[in-house]
Design an enzyme around this catalytic site. Structure first.
Site, mmCIF file in Angstrom:
data_model
loop_
_atom_site.group_PDB
_atom_site.id
_atom_site.type_symbol
_atom_site.label_atom_id
_atom_site.label_comp_id
_atom_site.label_asym_id
_atom_site.label_seq_id
_atom_site.Cartn_x
_atom_site.Cartn_y
_atom_site.Cartn_z
ATOM 1 N N CYS A 279 1.397 -1.139 -0.122
ATOM 2 C CA CYS A 279 -0.116 0.238 -0.153
ATOM 3 C C CYS A 279 1.137 0.985 0.517
ATOM 4 O O CYS A 279 1.059 2.111 -0.730
ATOM 5 C CB CYS A 279 -0.621 -0.105 0.835
ATOM 6 S SG CYS A 279 -2.072 -1.189 1.171
HETATM 7 P P1 NAD Z 1 -4.246 -8.754 -3.568
HETATM 8 O O1 NAD Z 1 -3.327 -8.766 -5.077
HETATM 9 O O2 NAD Z 1 -4.167 -9.432 -2.721
HETATM 10 O O3 NAD Z 1 -6.049 -8.950 -4.650
HETATM 11 C C1 NAD Z 1 -6.071 -8.652 -5.661
HETATM 12 C C2 NAD Z 1 -7.193 -10.148 -6.132
HETATM 13 O O4 NAD Z 1 -8.614 -9.760 -7.754
HETATM 14 C C3 NAD Z 1 -6.795 -11.459 -6.647
HETATM 15 O O5 NAD Z 1 -6.649 -12.281 -6.072
HETATM 16 C C4 NAD Z 1 -6.763 -11.720 -8.323
HETATM 17 O O6 NAD Z 1 -6.486 -12.421 -8.200
HETATM 18 C C5 NAD Z 1 -8.202 -10.737 -8.080
HETATM 19 N N1 NAD Z 1 -8.822 -10.093 -9.669
HETATM 20 C C6 NAD Z 1 -7.966 -9.691 -10.289
HETATM 21 N N2 NAD Z 1 -8.619 -9.731 -11.293
HETATM 22 C C7 NAD Z 1 -9.586 -9.876 -11.234
HETATM 23 C C8 NAD Z 1 -10.876 -10.481 -11.995
HETATM 24 N N3 NAD Z 1 -10.677 -9.776 -13.644
HETATM 25 N N4 NAD Z 1 -11.686 -11.043 -12.065
HETATM 26 C C9 NAD Z 1 -11.843 -12.073 -10.547
HETATM 27 N N5 NAD Z 1 -10.648 -11.258 -9.444
HETATM 28 C C10 NAD Z 1 -9.903 -11.000 -10.367
HETATM 29 O O7 NAD Z 1 -4.784 -8.045 -3.667
HETATM 30 P P2 NAD Z 1 -5.491 -7.143 -2.084
HETATM 31 O O8 NAD Z 1 -4.197 -6.576 -1.494
HETATM 32 O O9 NAD Z 1 -6.159 -7.323 -0.867
HETATM 33 O O10 NAD Z 1 -5.790 -5.314 -2.534
HETATM 34 C C11 NAD Z 1 -6.898 -4.938 -3.301
HETATM 35 C C12 NAD Z 1 -7.147 -3.130 -2.709
HETATM 36 O O11 NAD Z 1 -7.012 -3.062 -1.535
HETATM 37 C C13 NAD Z 1 -6.142 -2.940 -3.749
HETATM 38 O O12 NAD Z 1 -6.308 -1.754 -4.496
HETATM 39 C C14 NAD Z 1 -5.157 -2.334 -2.537
HETATM 40 O O13 NAD Z 1 -4.611 -0.840 -2.254
HETATM 41 C C15 NAD Z 1 -6.503 -2.422 -1.671
HETATM 42 N N6 NAD Z 1 -5.858 -1.977 0.113
HETATM 43 C C16 NAD Z 1 -5.223 -3.527 0.264
HETATM 44 C C17 NAD Z 1 -4.440 -3.430 1.631
HETATM 45 C C18 NAD Z 1 -3.618 -4.608 2.109
HETATM 46 O O14 NAD Z 1 -3.068 -4.446 2.935
HETATM 47 N N7 NAD Z 1 -3.270 -5.529 1.315
HETATM 48 C C19 NAD Z 1 -5.205 -2.678 2.764
HETATM 49 C C20 NAD Z 1 -6.170 -1.624 2.380
HETATM 50 C C21 NAD Z 1 -6.518 -1.102 1.185
#
Ligand code: NAD
Length: 445
Positions: A279
């Site tokens: 992030c």
């Molecule tokens: P991540 O990469 O762990 O998860 C994203 C998921 O989306 C993956 O499993 C991927 O396979 C799936 N995906 C992608 N394209 C897809 C599609 N077309 N259809 C279905 N699934 C699909 O990401 P994350 O860490 O969970 O982050 C997600 C969002 O949340 C980001 O914007 C991030 O900035 C935000 N965020 C993350 C955190 C954190 O600590 N990781 C905290 C707050 C906010």
């Protein structure tokens, strides 16, 4: 409520499991069939405290994972978008958000009744209204505000304590531009009584997330700038300086029992080898580029990033001080995850530190309590030797570099004293007592 969540990663899966535990009927959609399979077996694909227990409790009852995107959208009344929003080196990459918006829109063509589409991913201000909404209208043939609504509900969980954070959040931000979407969002969070709820428009909700992350990143770089000055001046240790700063009443609010307690934000005002993770770096970079495009550059945040980049090199310089060259020097890196209690290595400071050490010719051994399987893929080109046994990892090293603040490493002074007291010890997190090492180096010392 029937909820579909698109993207079963760190945010989507934790959100899904927690909402399912709160009694909602949740469908987690991911394009990765292996991930979907594991979730449906009740096994978490990521390391996150308490997540397996929640999955055991909910999978097959109130929670299911699927790759069937249209069915999940049609079978729910609210869809949360939780896909990745990486930084592509120039700006935020919204490809995943665009793709899933168009898939949701197509699914909405065949759906009766009002549907709310809520962005949970971190997206630059304006994205929900100016990117997601038009794609939904175009691909669904429906009209926003009449047939469906858009919302923005940023997520503030911290990896490593994500389940606890989600279940007991410090705030809930509900961005919506129409009352029906806001009502659906309020029903979604009805079980979270006592949590402050901020209702606003989508663009403000998006900005709140960036302002929150940018504040934390700024504090880290603030402490690190002082660390650099302390090192340059000599005779002043940044750890003692920050201890003095933390005694300020601004950072020690009065608790319920009348005693002063340390504000958790103090932990971001510590010197170290820099911030990483999925992030802070990407979000600060994306906001800087968004500001520049809007004609409002962000020099403060640009400096935050620049200071952070410099920290990785500073760690390597501390090792180099002790050897004429690092060619063939055995260096053990302790900690690969970007922070403790997670196996997430995205933008972990360990990656640039290991690459710089390897480029200088060092032979690297690395230890981490949980992130070694992830590291094997990310660091495949660096010829790192991974060692799961901590004592063995340090026994043979000429220099040891601590990168991640794992609690397990509190015992390192004893391990080093027993196994390898002559090694140079570089404390990249300033978490250990320098007097316990024969040859100690630390950021800001
Ligand atoms: P991540 O990469 O762990 O998860 C994203 C998921 O989306 C993956 O499993 C991927 O396979 C799936 N995906 C992608 N394209 C897809 C599609 N077309 N259809 C279905 N699934 C699909 O990401 P994350 O860490 O969970 O982050 C997600 C969002 O949340 C980001 O914007 C991030 O900035 C935000 N965020 C993350 C955190 C954190 O600590 N990781 C905290 C707050 C906010």
């Amino acid at each position: 409520m029937k909820v579909s969540i698109i993207g079963a990663g760190y945010v989507g899966l934790v959100t899904g499991a927690c909402l399912a535990a709160k009694g909602h009927s949740v469908l987690c959609v991911d394009k990765d069939p292996e991930k979907v399979g594991r979730i449906n077996e009740g096994v978490s694909p990521i390391h996150e405290e308490g997540l397996n227990a929640l999955l055991t409790k909910t999978v097959g009852k109130t929670m299911r994972a699927t790759t069937d995107f249209p069915a999940a959208v049609r079978d729910s009344e609210i869809t949360l978008i939780a896909v990745g929003t990486p930084f592509d080196g120039k700006e935020i990459d919204l490809a995943q958000v665009r793709e899933v918006s168009s898939l949701i829109g197509r699914a909405l063509r065949d759906k009766d009744g009002y549907h709310a589409v809520v962005v949970k991913s971190t997206v630059v201000p304006g994205t929900t209204d100016e990117v997601v909404l038009p794609i939904l209208e175009e691909t669904s043939g429906r009209i926003s505000g009449r047939d469906f609504g858009v919302g923005m509900n940023p997520e503030f969980l911290t990896e490593g304590q994500a389940v606890a954070d989600f279940m007991d959040p410090d705030r809930i931000v509900l961005g919506a531009n129409d009352s029906r979407t806001l009502t659906l969002l309020e029903r979604l969070y009805a079980e979270f009584q006592g949590t402050p709820v901020l209702r606003t428009n989508c663009k403000t909700a998006e900005m709140i997330k960036y302002a929150s992350n940018a504040m934390l990143a700024t504090q880290i770089s603030f402490a690190n700038e002082f660390a650099s000055l302390c090192s340059a001046l000599g005779g002043v240790d940044v750890v003692d300086v920050m201890k003095g700063v933390h005694l300020s009443n601004y950072l020690r609010p009065v608790a319920g029992d009348g005693r002063r307690v340390q504000a958790p934000v103090s932990s971001f005002l510590e010197a170290g080898c820099g911030f990483g993770g999925s992030c802070l770096p990407k979000d600060v970079n994306a906001l800087i580029s968004h500001g520049r495009k809007a004609g409002s550059p962000m020099p403060l945040l640009s400096a935050v990033i620049e200071i952070n980049r410099g920290q990785f090199e500073k760690v390597v310089r501390l090792v180099e001080k002790h050897f004429p060259s690092l060619q063939g020097i055995r260096v053990t890196v302790l900690g690969l995850a970007f922070k403790p209690d997670t196996d997430d290595m995205r933008e972990s400071p360990a990656i640039p530190i290991i690459r710089l050490l390897a480029a200088a010719g060092a032979e690297i051994t690395a230890h981490d309590p949980v992130a070694i399987p992830t590291a094997r893929k990310i660091l495949a080109a660096e010829k790192v030797r991974f060692q799961e046994d901590l004592e063995k990892a340090v026994a043979d090293a000429q220099a040891i570099v601590l990168v991640t603040r794992w609690e397990e490493y509190r015992g390192i002074p004893d391990v080093v004293a027993r196994a390898n007291p002559e090694a140079v010890f570089v404390d990249g997190r300033r978490m250990l007592d320098k007097s316990r090492f024969a040859r100690y180096e630390g950021i800001g010392l």
